[in-house]
Design an enzyme around this catalytic site. Structure first.
Site, PDB file in Angstrom:
ATOM      1  CG  ASP A 227      -1.858   1.133   1.287  1.00 12.01           C
ATOM      2  OD1 ASP A 227      -2.736   1.172   0.416  1.00 12.01           O
ATOM      3  OD2 ASP A 227      -1.713   1.996   2.172  1.00 12.01           O
ATOM      4  CD  GLU A 269      -2.484   2.353  -3.234  1.00 18.29           C
ATOM      5  OE1 GLU A 269      -3.561   2.936  -3.359  1.00 18.29           O
ATOM      6  OE2 GLU A 269      -1.766   2.515  -2.238  1.00 18.29           O
TER       7      GLU A 269
END
Lengths: 603, 512
Positions: A227, A269
């Site tokens: 993330d 990401e």
């Protein structure tokens, strides 16, 4: 959910009492993620096994047969770790504990085991940039600046540092710094102020985070979506994104995975333009030595724009300006996910356009994006739903489906933040959509109940019973895709057509036995029927076979290959060489058609 | 004038449908004419009958007196192996009116037996051979490509690679596909990578379509135009002349005209106002405006600018008046608008002090721009087909190109209403939508142009309006003569301009 000391009857548990157990591993396969169809599923939203109103890991495990039937290859679970849940679990309080609502570590191992038994892999989010302010590290850090965790976060005496770093959650935050009265200093945060950024200048943070990754890899997980990776490091005088030190750390993570856990994947990401995002694959000379995968963020809004404008150019442009990626890497592509439909990677002009077209009500907007599901975005138009899905499954990259989109679930824009698209999965027309047996008031969110998208009409049970449903259609497409490795492994070339409403391309892969898998995809982005002439003369003599019905089309001759497509229609053809014909050249003649762009992409 | 080009798809289809009848010549026994065989005896006579039917033949309204072969360049002779004999002919065409002679080039092929793909190009059967237009014959078109790569000289024809450009292949060309859309030239796509363009009507001097992209390259502004890779040069009347040019083929592009028609179609079907329609063209038009401004800036850097004073302005307006007068003789309904148009011409004469002029595209419209995945490109820098070579080399106000684009948006917006099958009396609501589409696209184009050039074309309202009116008059004559069904488009525009001029100050900034 209470801690289950005893497994429910009928559910096998691996013998993991008294020692670190692993789930069953799947056969090693270095390229699996390139061929896989991913399915993003929120544990909280999928199925509630114990009637507490919240989905859980056991509930998800109970529904694996459905996912296997659908044909997905890998589940992506957003974080299910212990968390105060002020950011959907992306605020992790303990990296090695399952949120009690969702179950236990045992439940997780059971889930991975059961998934692997069905040939399905599982990855989860690893939030590396920051922790929750409730994490023990932060509590220690603020209490004892000189203690072992004193330097785990980015502390400063003022809030002036890294002034060029943009603020991401513009709806809620006004600064990337927050004051902590306990320590009497400011701490840096790229996201919410309750999510302090970890200090990667401190090697002990590296070690601590790598140990967290090893913990889950040891339990059998197949990889991580990393993330918010662009933000790990910050530096004065930069925008504090994509810094070299960030890449160096990711290479270190990759070395650990390669050395200790071959076959597991890292998915970055990085909400960046493709030319920046490719850096997350690492060095092309090595085939890639950072993340195996990265999301292609700018593609998705452009698919919407292209169809709305009835012009392929928004998609052609972003693909033409997407650099080549290393041989061992793969893009992850998606239409929708649990976040808003992000519009950071479009120009201001394009953003205005997207807002005007897809988020007419301001409540449909969130941060820099649109918080809606696929079906409402497309006015529940079946033709467009099919066209978008066909594009997702055939453009270069591994497609990521979002739970519920396979039945055309709706959203509830009246819910806060991004909850609009996180409502319970709609299994049946029964109470709570078959998601939970809890008192309806106890549900974490109410299921969608409007007349079109509500669970009484839109649910899996009903669509299973209807052969022409979107669900059955989606499943067929996934199965067709699985039969053609070209979709996942093949090169991509756009075919040159003069009708701007037509996006046509080939996917070509040479199988290990030397045979060609060549698929031609032709998409009509217009609502009106359109003609197109395809230049396929190099394949003269071959007969295109349409893939959904195996109907052979007329053979390709010396001239243009003419097709007509219904409004929003598409074709997938396999070019299968007639037995006695000359070996056809496998690809179109413009060898440099998709090399790195010669010009800067238009921002 | 705005695009006579239809979508390329449609043209390709029309060609396949066989607008020309297939050859019905009886098959003749093969011969082996050795050496530099003489041209077939009746060739000139046959070409005189064939020329007027070619789209690129400019003098359609004149009667041909005599056609003679001015020059011939043998290209290839493989008749003995069942292949073609290729000859590049330069034809001198004289007319019964005694007016100026014109020159055309026709690459011909001669074969004993014609492959079916070449049948649409048949000219005649002569001396036991089939004579055909060679542009469909890969064995002949590829010679130009390979000849340029090798730097060959064939008789008077010099095949030269463009200095510094990417090298062309010397052999191995696999596909050759004629494009069916041009007016004054004929193009062939080779290997889907190279565009070989023959300028059918030969006029002494370096062709603008070669010269201007070169000029842009010199000043580092070669973006927005296709790359020039080579050319075929010869002499005519003792002066250099450009026979053909090879460009990088702009693959995966759509022309602006078909993009604009798609947008209008979406709008008229959608029932939403243009600013909310999904297919809104404004952002494309804005981007196009930027592109045109950048090309103008490049041409100004490369070839300089001049300032046209009062005298020059009066001369230019004089040409506009002459054009209007000629148009009135052909189209009597223009009489009632003449006075209003004259108001604007007079206003330009009396109150525009000076105009900056430079080399421009000269015939800019939506059919002359290509949308590629990353850019808009301007193509076909030859200028107006009917203009003389000297005309084309003239410096002009860049607003002339702007006016051409603005007129083209108007054409695109209203094109649906003249298509066959459309009700004779269009739905007023649809007309309003089309008007609004046109206006939005024009405004966006001007805004984009202003972003790059620093000046908004609408800040010169008198000149711009005069150029728009002049362009519409030119269009009205052209359409009345060649495409009567289209004539209502410029005539409606002239009516509107006249009404606007009559009803208020022609200086209004919001003239669009």
């Amino acid at each position: 959910m209470s801690t289950p000391d005893v497994a429910p009857p009928g559910v096998p548990t691996p013998g993991r009492r008294g020692g670190p157990a692993h789930s069953l591993a799947l056969t090693p396969d270095a390229d699996w993620f390139k061929r896989a169809v991913f399915y993003e599923v929120l544990v909280r939203a999928f199925h509630d096994s114990d009637g507490d109103g919240s989905g859980d890991l056991r509930g998800l495990r109970d529904k694996l047969d459905y996912l296997q039937w659908l044909g997905v290859d890998c589940l992506w679970l957003p974080p299910f770790f212990d968390s105060p849940l002020r950011d959907g679990g992306y605020d992790v309080r303990d990296y090695r504990a399952v949120l009690s609502d969702f179950g236990t570590i045992d439940d997780f191992v059971d889930l991975v085991d059961a998934a692997h038994a069905r040939g399905i892999r599982v990855i989860t989010d690893m939030v590396m940039n920051h922790t929750s302010d409730g994490h023990r590290w932060f509590q220690e850090s603020r209490r004892d600046p000189d203690g072992p965790y004193g330097d785990f976060y980015m502390w400063a005496d003022d809030d002036k540092g890294y002034a060029d770093a943009r603020i991401i959650f513009v709806d809620t935050e006004t600064s990337n710094w927050a004051y902590d009265p306990v320590r009497g200093q400011f701490y840096f945060h790229r996201f919410f102020s309750h999510q302090p950024d970890l200090n990667y200048e401190n090697p002990r943070v590296h070690d601590a985070m790598l140990d967290n990754l090893r913990f889950w890899l040891d339990l059998g997980i197949d990889g991580f979506r990393l993330d918010a990776v662009p933000y790990l490091y910050a530096a004065e005088g930069t925008n504090s994104e994509n810094l070299p030190a960030t890449h160096a750390f990711l290479k270190k993570v990759r070395r650990v995975v390669d050395a200790e856990y071959a076959g597991r994947v890292l998915l970055a990401e990085a909400n960046q333009w493709p030319e920046d995002a490719v850096a997350y694959f690492g060095d092309p000379q090595t085939g890639g030595d950072e993340c195996h995968m990265a999301f292609h963020f700018p593609l998705m809004p452009r698919i919407f724009m292209a169809v709305r404008r009835e012009s392929r150019f928004p998609v052609s442009e972003i693909l033409a300006t997407t650099p080549k990626i290393p041989s061992g890497a793969q893009w992850g592509i998606f239409l929708r996910n649990h976040d808003e439909l992000t519009l950071e990677m479009v120009t201001d002009e394009e953003r205005d356009y997207m807002y005007a077209e897809y988020a007419k009500d301001p409540r449909m907007r969130a941060n820099v994006g649109i918080r809606r599901r696929l079906a409402p975005l497309l006015d529940n138009d079946r033709d467009q739903l099919e066209l978008f899905t066909a594009l997702l499954l055939s453009l270069p990259g591994s497609p990521i489906l979002y739970y519920g989109d396979e039945i055309g679930m709706g959203d509830n824009i009246w819910l806060g933040d991004r909850d609009a698209v996180r409502t319970p999965m709609q299994w049946t027309p029964d109470r709570n959509a078959g998601f939970s047996t809890a008192d309806p008031g106890k549900l974490y969110l109410a299921p969608i109940m409007d007349t079109i998208y509500g669970y009484q009409s839109t649910n899996i049970e009903a669509q299973l019973a209807t052969p022409s449903s979107l669900l059955h259609w989606t499943r067929r497409m996934l199965h067709i895709r699985a039969e053609h490795p070209a979709f996942g492994l093949g090169d991509f070339r756009e075919l040159h057509v003069s009708n701007p409403a037509i996006l046509a391309f080939t996917r070509h892969h040479i199988r290990p036995d030397g045979t060609d898998d060549l698929v031609v995809c032709v998409n009509n982005l217009s609502r009106f029927p359109q003609p197109v002439d395809l230049e396929l003369t190099l394949h003269a003599g071959t007969s295109p076979v349409e893939l959904t019905g195996r109907v052979p089309f007329p053979p390709i001759g010396d001239g243009p290959y003419s097709l007509t497509l219904p409004g929003h229609g598409f074709y997938w053809f396999s070019l299968e060489r007639a037995e006695d014909s000359e070996p056809a050249a496998p690809t179109s003649p413009a060898p440099e058609a998709h090399e790195a762009p010669e010009e800067e992409p238009t921002p | 004038m705005s695009p006579p080009r239809e979508g390329a798809e449609r043209n390709d289809a029309a060609e396949r449908d066989g607008t020309r009848p297939p050859s019905e010549e009886p098959r003749l026994p093969s011969e082996d004419p050795a050496g530099a065989a003489p041209l077939p005896a009746r060739l000139s006579w046959v070409l005189a009958a064939w020329l007027p039917w070619q789209r690129w033949f400019a003098a359609k309204e004149r009667i041909i007196g005599e056609v003679t072969v001015e020059q011939r360049v043998p290209l290839v002779d493989r008749l003995a192996d069942g292949g073609p004999r290729g000859i590049l002919l330069t034809l001198r065409v004289e007319f019964t009116d005694g007016g100026p002679t014109e020159f055309y080039q026709v690459p011909i092929g001669l074969r004993t037996e014609l492959p079916p793909a070449l049948e649409p190009g048949v000219i005649a059967a002569l001396d036991g051979l089939v004579c055909y237009d060679a542009l469909a014959d890969r064995e002949i078109t590829a010679l130009f490509l390979h000849g340029i790569a090798a730097g060959r000289t064939l008789g008077d024809l010099r095949l030269v690679a463009e200095p510094g450009a990417e090298p062309l292949p010397t052999s191995g060309t696999r596909t050759s596909r004629p494009l069916g859309v041009e007016q004054s030239n004929s193009s062939v796509v080779l290997d889907e990578r190279y565009l070989l363009k023959f300028f059918r009507r030969l006029q002494p001097g370096v062709n603008q379509d070669l010269e201007l992209p070169r000029a842009l390259l010199e000043v580092g502004g070669a973006g927005h135009v296709p790359a020039i890779l080579g050319s075929a040069q010869g002499t005519l009347d003792g002066r250099p002349v450009t026979y053909a040019v090879v460009q990088r083929y702009v693959a995966n592009a759509a022309d602006g005209w078909s993009m604009a028609l798609g947008s209008v179609r979406d709008l008229l079907a959608g029932g939403q106002p243009p600013d909310q329609a999904g297919g809104d063209f404004a952002s494309e038009a804005r981007r196009l405006g930027r592109t045109v401004a950048e090309v103008h800036a490049g041409l100004a850097r490369a070839r300089g600018t001049r300032v046209l004073g009062r005298e020059g302005i009066v001369a230019v307006v004089g040409e506009m008046r002459t054009r209007l007068a000629a148009a009135r003789r052909a189209i009597s309904t223009l009489d009632r608008h003449a006075a209003s148009l004259d108001v604007i011409f007079t206003a330009v004469e009396t109150s525009v002090e000076e105009v900056t002029i430079q080399r421009v595209h000269g015939d800019l419209h939506l059919g002359q721009v290509l949308r590629t995945p990353t850019d808009w490109l301007l193509v076909d820098f030859e200028g107006e087909p009917a203009a003389s070579q000297d005309e084309r080399l003239r410096m002009r106000s860049p607003l002339r190109d702007v006016a051409g684009m603005l007129r083209s948006f108007d054409y695109a917006a209203h094109h649906q209403f003249i298509e066959p099958g459309h009700p004779t009396v269009p739905d007023p609501a649809a007309l309003r939508l089309a008007d609004e589409w046109s206006r939005r696209s024009q405004v966006a184009f001007c805004e984009g142009y202003a972003e790059r050039s620093g000046t908004d074309p609408r800040d010169q309202p008198l000149l711009l309006r005069a150029l728009l009116a002049d362009k519409a008059v030119y269009e009205a004559v052209y359409e009345t003569r060649w495409r009567p069904r289209w004539a209502s488009l410029p005539l409606a525009a002239i009516r509107r301009y006249a009404r606007e001029i009559a009803s208020g100050s022609p200086r209004a900034h919001d003239l669009l």
